[in-house]
Design a protein around this motif. Sequence first.
Motif, PDB file in Angstrom:
ATOM      1  N   HIS A  87      63.352  60.734  15.572  1.00  0.00           N
ATOM      2  CA  HIS A  87      64.769  60.446  15.349  1.00  0.00           C
ATOM      3  C   HIS A  87      65.426  59.893  16.605  1.00  0.00           C
ATOM      4  CE1 HIS A  87      64.845  64.708  16.772  1.00  0.00           C
ATOM      5  NE2 HIS A  87      65.944  64.336  17.400  1.00  0.00           N
TER       6      HIS A  87
ATOM      7  N   GLU B  51      70.217  61.275  14.277  1.00  0.00           N
ATOM      8  CA  GLU B  51      70.764  62.609  14.517  1.00  0.00           C
ATOM      9  C   GLU B  51      72.084  62.454  15.258  1.00  0.00           C
ATOM     10  OE1 GLU B  51      68.831  64.929  17.662  1.00  0.00           O
ATOM     11  OE2 GLU B  51      69.342  66.791  16.653  1.00  0.00           O
TER      12      GLU B  51
ATOM     13  N   HIS C 233      69.425  60.417  23.136  1.00  0.00           N
ATOM     14  CA  HIS C 233      67.987  60.569  23.358  1.00  0.00           C
ATOM     15  C   HIS C 233      67.166  59.924  22.245  1.00  0.00           C
ATOM     16  CE1 HIS C 233      68.918  64.177  20.838  1.00  0.00           C
ATOM     17  NE2 HIS C 233      67.717  63.972  20.327  1.00  0.00           N
TER      18      HIS C 233
ATOM     19  N   ALA D 224      63.669  60.773  20.150  1.00  0.00           N
ATOM     20  CA  ALA D 224      62.744  61.871  19.896  1.00  0.00           C
ATOM     21  C   ALA D 224      61.448  61.325  19.324  1.00  0.00           C
ATOM     22  CB  ALA D 224      63.362  62.879  18.934  1.00  0.00           C
TER      23      ALA D 224
ATOM     24  N   GLU E 108      62.821  63.239  23.947  1.00  0.00           N
ATOM     25  CA  GLU E 108      62.558  64.561  23.364  1.00  0.00           C
ATOM     26  C   GLU E 108      61.217  64.501  22.654  1.00  0.00           C
ATOM     27  OE1 GLU E 108      65.650  65.825  20.532  1.00  0.00           O
ATOM     28  OE2 GLU E 108      64.116  66.802  19.321  1.00  0.00           O
TER      29      GLU E 108
HETATM   30 ZN    ZN Z   1      67.007  65.325  18.885  1.00  0.00          ZN
END
Ligand code: ZN
Length: 133
Positions: free
Chosen positions: A7, A54, A78, A80, A128
């Motif tokens: 994500h 997200e 971020h 992921a 992440e």
């Molecule tokens: Zn995340």
Amino acid sequence: MVLKLDHIGIAVANLEESLKLYTGALGMKLHGTETVEDQKVKTAFLPLGDTEVELLESTSPDGPIGKFIESRGQGIHHLAFKVDNVEKALEELKKQGIRLIDEKPRYGAGGAKIAFLHPKATNGVLIELCERE
Ligand code: ZN
């Protein structure tokens, strides 16, 4: 090591307001919202093909997202990447001298095991690692 883009995390000042854009104008489906106390965030997941968006709203000005918005404004926070096993991935990265924020995984939204790499080790991109069924 990484399997796919799990994500994209986006820091927003107001989750409800932002959802109007994503579910309204952009026509995306809201998969669900969840508050992660540990991280002081309210999250919303919007599936998009093989990945997800997200949205992250801070529940407190001193949380990581609150601080991020304070210093850099709203925006992409971020990326992921999905991995099979976060512990193993962290061990491997440590062996290679990659600086980590989390030495051990913690639990993120949806019960996923997550860990962050240090942006100083990744050219300024907060990465992440994410493991979930
Ligand atoms: Zn995340």
